[in-house]
Scaffold this motif. Sequence first.
Motif, PDB file in Angstrom:
ATOM      1  N   ARG A 261      12.021   1.348  -9.587  1.00  0.00           N
ATOM      2  CA  ARG A 261      10.850   1.804  -8.824  1.00  0.00           C
ATOM      3  C   ARG A 261       9.882   2.585  -9.713  1.00  0.00           C
ATOM      4  N   ARG A 262      10.416   3.484 -10.503  1.00  0.00           N
ATOM      5  CA  ARG A 262       9.575   4.305 -11.373  1.00  0.00           C
ATOM      6  C   ARG A 262       8.862   3.439 -12.407  1.00  0.00           C
ATOM      7  N   ALA A 263       9.586   2.508 -13.016  1.00  0.00           N
ATOM      8  CA  ALA A 263       8.991   1.644 -14.041  1.00  0.00           C
ATOM      9  C   ALA A 263       7.918   0.740 -13.437  1.00  0.00           C
ATOM     10  N   LEU A 264       8.178   0.192 -12.282  1.00  0.00           N
ATOM     11  CA  LEU A 264       7.193  -0.678 -11.648  1.00  0.00           C
ATOM     12  C   LEU A 264       5.946   0.108 -11.270  1.00  0.00           C
ATOM     13  N   ARG A 265       6.147   1.277 -10.685  1.00  0.00           N
ATOM     14  CA  ARG A 265       5.012   2.115 -10.291  1.00  0.00           C
ATOM     15  C   ARG A 265       4.182   2.511 -11.512  1.00  0.00           C
ATOM     16  N   ALA A 266       4.847   2.920 -12.588  1.00  0.00           N
ATOM     17  CA  ALA A 266       4.127   3.337 -13.797  1.00  0.00           C
ATOM     18  C   ALA A 266       3.421   2.157 -14.452  1.00  0.00           C
ATOM     19  N   SER A 267       4.086   1.017 -14.533  1.00  0.00           N
ATOM     20  CA  SER A 267       3.480  -0.124 -15.219  1.00  0.00           C
ATOM     21  C   SER A 267       2.294  -0.670 -14.443  1.00  0.00           C
ATOM     22  N   ILE A 268       2.367  -0.651 -13.142  1.00  0.00           N
ATOM     23  CA  ILE A 268       1.255  -1.200 -12.353  1.00  0.00           C
ATOM     24  C   ILE A 268       0.022  -0.316 -12.516  1.00  0.00           C
ATOM     25  N   ARG A 269       0.224   0.994 -12.600  1.00  0.00           N
ATOM     26  CA  ARG A 269      -0.921   1.891 -12.735  1.00  0.00           C
ATOM     27  C   ARG A 269      -1.473   1.872 -14.154  1.00  0.00           C
ATOM     28  N   THR A 270      -0.638   1.528 -15.126  1.00  0.00           N
ATOM     29  CA  THR A 270      -1.095   1.409 -16.505  1.00  0.00           C
ATOM     30  C   THR A 270      -1.838   0.088 -16.700  1.00  0.00           C
ATOM     31  N   ASP A 271      -1.226  -0.980 -16.212  1.00  0.00           N
ATOM     32  CA  ASP A 271      -1.811  -2.308 -16.401  1.00  0.00           C
ATOM     33  C   ASP A 271      -2.964  -2.598 -15.450  1.00  0.00           C
ATOM     34  N   TYR A 272      -2.968  -1.949 -14.295  1.00  0.00           N
ATOM     35  CA  TYR A 272      -3.990  -2.186 -13.265  1.00  0.00           C
ATOM     36  C   TYR A 272      -4.536  -0.844 -12.793  1.00  0.00           C
ATOM     37  N   PRO A 273      -5.427  -0.236 -13.578  1.00  0.00           N
ATOM     38  CA  PRO A 273      -5.904   1.111 -13.257  1.00  0.00           C
ATOM     39  C   PRO A 273      -6.667   1.199 -11.944  1.00  0.00           C
ATOM     40  N   TRP A 274      -7.107   0.064 -11.385  1.00  0.00           N
ATOM     41  CA  TRP A 274      -7.793   0.094 -10.097  1.00  0.00           C
ATOM     42  C   TRP A 274      -6.848   0.506  -8.981  1.00  0.00           C
ATOM     43  N   GLU A 275      -5.546   0.403  -9.215  1.00  0.00           N
ATOM     44  CA  GLU A 275      -4.562   0.708  -8.186  1.00  0.00           C
ATOM     45  C   GLU A 275      -4.419   2.217  -8.042  1.00  0.00           C
ATOM     46  N   THR A 276      -4.995   2.770  -6.992  1.00  0.00           N
ATOM     47  CA  THR A 276      -4.952   4.216  -6.795  1.00  0.00           C
ATOM     48  C   THR A 276      -4.304   4.623  -5.484  1.00  0.00           C
ATOM     49  N   LEU A 277      -3.916   3.661  -4.662  1.00  0.00           N
ATOM     50  CA  LEU A 277      -3.311   4.013  -3.385  1.00  0.00           C
ATOM     51  C   LEU A 277      -1.973   4.718  -3.586  1.00  0.00           C
ATOM     52  N   PRO A 278      -1.745   5.791  -2.839  1.00  0.00           N
ATOM     53  CA  PRO A 278      -0.414   6.409  -2.881  1.00  0.00           C
ATOM     54  C   PRO A 278       0.631   5.416  -2.356  1.00  0.00           C
ATOM     55  N   MET A 279       1.844   5.499  -2.862  1.00  0.00           N
ATOM     56  CA  MET A 279       2.899   4.573  -2.455  1.00  0.00           C
ATOM     57  C   MET A 279       3.132   4.600  -0.952  1.00  0.00           C
ATOM     58  N   ALA A 280       3.021   5.755  -0.318  1.00  0.00           N
ATOM     59  CA  ALA A 280       3.235   5.826   1.131  1.00  0.00           C
ATOM     60  C   ALA A 280       2.227   4.938   1.865  1.00  0.00           C
ATOM     61  N   GLN A 281       0.985   4.899   1.389  1.00  0.00           N
ATOM     62  CA  GLN A 281      -0.023   4.043   2.015  1.00  0.00           C
ATOM     63  C   GLN A 281       0.256   2.574   1.720  1.00  0.00           C
ATOM     64  N   VAL A 282       0.659   2.261   0.500  1.00  0.00           N
ATOM     65  CA  VAL A 282       0.994   0.884   0.141  1.00  0.00           C
ATOM     66  C   VAL A 282       2.132   0.392   1.034  1.00  0.00           C
ATOM     67  N   GLU A 283       3.145   1.231   1.208  1.00  0.00           N
ATOM     68  CA  GLU A 283       4.285   0.837   2.037  1.00  0.00           C
ATOM     69  C   GLU A 283       3.867   0.620   3.488  1.00  0.00           C
ATOM     70  N   LEU A 284       2.938   1.419   4.001  1.00  0.00           N
ATOM     71  CA  LEU A 284       2.423   1.194   5.356  1.00  0.00           C
ATOM     72  C   LEU A 284       1.645  -0.116   5.431  1.00  0.00           C
ATOM     73  N   LEU A 285       0.858  -0.410   4.400  1.00  0.00           N
ATOM     74  CA  LEU A 285       0.154  -1.696   4.369  1.00  0.00           C
ATOM     75  C   LEU A 285       1.146  -2.854   4.390  1.00  0.00           C
ATOM     76  N   GLN A 286       2.239  -2.710   3.641  1.00  0.00           N
ATOM     77  CA  GLN A 286       3.249  -3.765   3.613  1.00  0.00           C
ATOM     78  C   GLN A 286       3.862  -3.976   4.998  1.00  0.00           C
ATOM     79  N   VAL A 287       4.184  -2.898   5.680  1.00  0.00           N
ATOM     80  CA  VAL A 287       4.758  -3.011   7.023  1.00  0.00           C
ATOM     81  C   VAL A 287       3.743  -3.645   7.966  1.00  0.00           C
ATOM     82  N   LEU A 288       2.494  -3.198   7.883  1.00  0.00           N
ATOM     83  CA  LEU A 288       1.459  -3.770   8.745  1.00  0.00           C
ATOM     84  C   LEU A 288       1.191  -5.230   8.403  1.00  0.00           C
TER      85      LEU A 288
END
Length: 168
Positions: A32-59
């Motif tokens: 989880r930590r590696a994926l979160r860090a790599s996505i923010r390094t490789d895709y700097p546009w990604e600024t959503l907090p994980m809690a919001q991303v997880e809610l989007l996934q559920v929705l």
Amino acid sequence: MPAQPRSDVSVSRPADEVPDARLLTEAVTRLRRALRASIRTDYPWETLPMAQVELLQVLGEHSPARVSDLAARQRLAPSTVSGLIGQMITAGLVARDVDPADRRASVVTLTAAGREQLTAWTTAHERRMDAALAGLDDTARAAIANALPALFRLAENLGEPGEGAPGR
């Protein structure tokens, strides 16, 4: 400095051997930590907090949904989810509407922008994960593929809401 792979962890274990809970927890945490860090390094546009991303996934899977249902699925307090939903409404990612089944209640749905953000996030993560998997040998990839059903069952046993958790 990135964490070094543990040299004392065997990739192949006898099928009847019970996995070490501490090592499994460590592996999940590191993934989880590696994926979160790599996505923010490789895709700097990604600024959503994980809690919001997880809610989007559920929705993305269960929309529309009541805040109380979202809170139960995410194992969060309804007030926490309500606050996150408020932020996501402001960002234009979700909308709150009247529940057609009970006009006294409200439901949350993804907006077109929310669905687009979720799709972009998912695509970026899948691309990153595909690249990491490509760096593994066939044996390691097969081991991961073979472990997936058991990992999903393990998540159910840990008590994902609505998934047949023990004691429910």
